[in-house]
Design a protein around this motif. Structure first.
Motif, PDB file in Angstrom:
ATOM      1  N   HIS A 235       2.262   7.469  -6.277  1.00 25.22           N
ATOM      2  CA  HIS A 235       1.387   8.636  -6.507  1.00 25.22           C
ATOM      3  C   HIS A 235       2.078   9.916  -6.120  1.00 25.22           C
ATOM      4  CE1 HIS A 235      -2.651   6.383  -5.918  1.00 25.22           C
ATOM      5  NE2 HIS A 235      -2.024   6.065  -7.021  1.00 25.22           N
TER       6      HIS A 235
ATOM      7  N   GLY B 196       1.187   4.376  -2.614  1.00 21.56           N
ATOM      8  CA  GLY B 196       1.059   5.764  -2.166  1.00 21.56           C
ATOM      9  C   GLY B 196       2.266   6.591  -2.578  1.00 21.56           C
TER      10      GLY B 196
ATOM     11  N   ASN C 247     -14.561   4.894   3.930  1.00 22.06           N
ATOM     12  CA  ASN C 247     -14.470   5.021   2.479  1.00 22.06           C
ATOM     13  C   ASN C 247     -15.823   4.917   1.775  1.00 22.06           C
ATOM     14  OD1 ASN C 247     -13.224   5.420   0.054  1.00 22.06           O
ATOM     15  ND2 ASN C 247     -12.647   3.277  -0.207  1.00 22.06           N
TER      16      ASN C 247
ATOM     17  N   GLU D 108       0.833  -1.203   0.000  1.00 22.23           N
ATOM     18  CA  GLU D 108       0.000   0.000   0.000  1.00 22.23           C
ATOM     19  C   GLU D 108       0.867   1.251   0.000  1.00 22.23           C
ATOM     20  OE1 GLU D 108      -2.786   0.087   3.141  1.00 22.23           O
ATOM     21  OE2 GLU D 108      -3.964  -1.556   2.302  1.00 22.23           O
TER      22      GLU D 108
ATOM     23  N   GLU E 188      -2.133  10.841  -0.230  1.00 24.02           N
ATOM     24  CA  GLU E 188      -2.663  10.779  -1.589  1.00 24.02           C
ATOM     25  C   GLU E 188      -3.882   9.860  -1.665  1.00 24.02           C
ATOM     26  OE1 GLU E 188      -2.435  11.525  -5.872  1.00 24.02           O
ATOM     27  OE2 GLU E 188      -1.691  12.553  -4.097  1.00 24.02           O
ATOM     28  N   LYS E 189      -3.777   8.726  -0.971  1.00 25.07           N
ATOM     29  CA  LYS E 189      -4.867   7.757  -0.958  1.00 25.07           C
ATOM     30  C   LYS E 189      -6.140   8.400  -0.382  1.00 25.07           C
ATOM     31  CE  LYS E 189      -5.428   3.771   1.826  1.00 25.07           C
ATOM     32  NZ  LYS E 189      -4.868   2.545   2.392  1.00 25.07           N
TER      33      LYS E 189
ATOM     34  N   HIS F  74      -9.741   9.687  -2.538  1.00 26.22           N
ATOM     35  CA  HIS F  74     -11.068   9.185  -2.172  1.00 26.22           C
ATOM     36  C   HIS F  74     -11.902  10.259  -1.477  1.00 26.22           C
ATOM     37  CE1 HIS F  74      -9.069   5.395  -3.060  1.00 26.22           C
ATOM     38  NE2 HIS F  74     -10.267   4.891  -3.221  1.00 26.22           N
TER      39      HIS F  74
ATOM     40  N   CYS G 143       0.373   8.087   2.794  1.00 30.35           N
ATOM     41  CA  CYS G 143      -1.074   7.836   2.788  1.00 30.35           C
ATOM     42  C   CYS G 143      -1.938   9.041   2.443  1.00 30.35           C
ATOM     43  CB  CYS G 143      -1.531   7.170   4.079  1.00 30.35           C
ATOM     44  SG  CYS G 143      -1.442   8.168   5.541  1.00 30.35           S
TER      45      CYS G 143
END
Lengths: 369, 120
Positions: free
Chosen positions: A155, A152, A281, A148, A236-237, A241, A234
């Motif tokens: 990105h 990230g 989410n 993960e 960007e993640k 969303h 994290c």
């Protein structure tokens, strides 16, 4: 009298514990009792054993160990407990037993040594198996987190890289067009510097999270330092969303240094942010808030997300290793248990605040080591 | 030529817009699909250059909503730093091309000439 003896022998044979007795009047430790369970435990028949000693069946080092323990028992005059000892049975191979030894005195002289053993081989194997599985799960969860994180980072680094490359192209085009104004040049270079700084921050955070050498016990850092480390991988993640990350609390508390392993506390933050991400989410209202306050000699860090709390029957379970409410393949069920362990090792606590209308976890960390 | 640049990375929008202006074009900037749609209510453009991954309203959604709103819509180019879609896929959705980030200015000029409104 014979009836009594018979009954007593039957009774001893019926016991679900391996029972044996050695006669030490001659100092040799000759077996004088060997019950049915002892036959099962060591794979040796009563008639093979009686009248003989440990040296006739077991490897010398083990026989020496038994003799030493027997002498210890006889000398102390008290019951001794041997939680775990290996015994190599001639027919069953390596067994692990838990043993109690009791001295029996005749006319004030220690003469017999009564032993009771339980076979704990299966129990030990099962524990080892569980430990292995737990280690595997920990490794898996590390891999998942790493995957993960890699996403990230891709990105987070890709966009600034584009800005850098295209800034260079712009400069080149401006030079070729003889249109390079000093002001424009400065603006472009400033933009490039800002952008390289962005990339360095991501890389620095990554190094801080992954490099074990930073686990110096007496190092100190602030919540802001930890946030800088974990955000790179994290933010960007969350942004993609549309999940808002809010940081609240007085700057003084955010920058308050406390003794900790920076890597481990970063792991806890990543884990709590990751859980919050999964929880909100799918919701319409999506946010995560981190707040830092102060309570006597503790730093209080709360993670709140827009979720509506955790079902009461799960309150105890969520901290258990391998418990996960996420769909199959999504969670390893180990994040919260590890986080709790880490915080515990730092002399702090990690709890779920069930009185909060949203989902809230609270960390208390001591300000002094 | 007037180009609408849609990207959530303000620096990237600035650079492309500076370059286009140097080449005698005009540029307007939006930071997501929704703000792109809003811009198009008041501005008429000859080409749209849009990122794919953006918060709120990404590039694909932007194109889909644009197709319902403005018929026919200006030529649409995607740019992305990731390999989440292929050029065939975005062309099938109605885009003209997919530019890879970092976008080289040569490619950008070629795409403008090839697809811009008013180009043959």
């Amino acid at each position: 009298m014979d009836d009594d003896n018979f009954f007593l022998n039957e009774l001893i044979d019926a016991l679900p514990v391996a029972l044996f007795c050695k006669d030490y009047s001659s100092g040799k430790g000759i077996f004088v009792h060997w019950n049915h369970q002892a036959e099962i435990t060591w794979g040796l028949k009563k008639n093979e054993v009686l009248g003989k000693s440990d040296y006739d069946f077991f490897p010398v080092d083990q026989a020496e160990h038994f003799k030493r323990k027997d002498h210890e028992t006889l000398k102390s005059g008290k019951l001794i407990h041997i939680p775990e000892e290996p015994v190599d049975s001639p027919s069953l191979g390596r067994r692990i037993v838990r043993t109690w030894k009791v001295p029996i005195q005749l006319a004030g002289v220690p003469r017999y040594m009564l032993g009771m053993s339980f076979d704990i081989t299966e129990q030990i194997n099962l524990q080892e198996e569980l430990d292995r599985e737990r280690q595997n799960a920990i490794n898996t969860s590390k891999l998942v987190a790493l995957g993960e994180m890699a996403g990230g980072i891709a990105h987070e680094v890709n966009n600034p890289l584009s800005v850098l490359t295209m800034s260079c192209e712009l400069l080149k085009a401006q030079v070729e067009n003889s249109e390079l104004d000093p002001e424009d040049l400065k603006a472009t270079v400033d933009r490039m510097l800002r952008t390289t700084d962005r990339i360095s921050k991501v890389v620095r955070g990554l190094l801080n999270i992954s490099r074990e050498s930073i686990v110096e016990k007496d190092s100190t850092c602030s919540v802001q330092d930890i946030l800088d480390d974990v955000m790179g991988s994290c933010v960007e993640k969350f942004r993609l969303h549309g999940i808002k990350i809010k940081v609240a609390g007085h700057e003084e508390f955010l920058k308050q240094e406390f003794p900790c392993s920076r890597v481990q506390i970063s792991q806890v933050f990543l884990n709590l942010f990751g859980n919050a991400f999964d929880a909100v989410n799918e919701l319409d209202d999506r946010w995560v808030q981190l707040e830092v306050t102060h309570q006597e000699d503790h730093l209080v860090i709360s993670f709140t997300d827009s979720g509506c709390g955790i079902r009461k029957e799960l309150h105890q379970k969520i901290f258990n290793p391998f418990f996960s409410s996420k769909e199959v393949g999504k969670g390893t069920g180990i994040g919260l248990s590890i986080s709790k362990e880490i915080i515990h090792k730092h002399g702090g606590t990690l709890v779920l605040n069930s009185n909060h209308p949203n989902t809230q976890f609270i960390i208390h960390l001591p300000l002094e080591a | 030529m007037k180009v609408l640049i849609v990207d959530d990375e303000p620096d990237l929008c600035d650079i492309i817009s500076l370059f286009l202006e140097m080449k005698g074009h005009q540029a307007v900037i939006a930071n997501c699909g929704i703000s792109g749609l809003n811009t198009l209510e008041t501005e008429e453009v000859d080409l749209i250059l849009s990122d794919i991954r953006m918060p709120k309203c990404g590039g694909i959604e932007f194109l889909e909503r644009l197709k319902d709103k403005i018929i026919p819509h200006p030529p649409f180019l995607f740019m992305t730093g990731f390999s989440e879609v292929t050029e065939e896929e975005v062309v099938a959705r109605g885009a003209k091309a997919l530019l890879k980030k970092p976008v080289s200015f040569d490619d950008l000029l070629k795409a403008l000439e090839e697809h811009g409104e008013g180009s043959s």
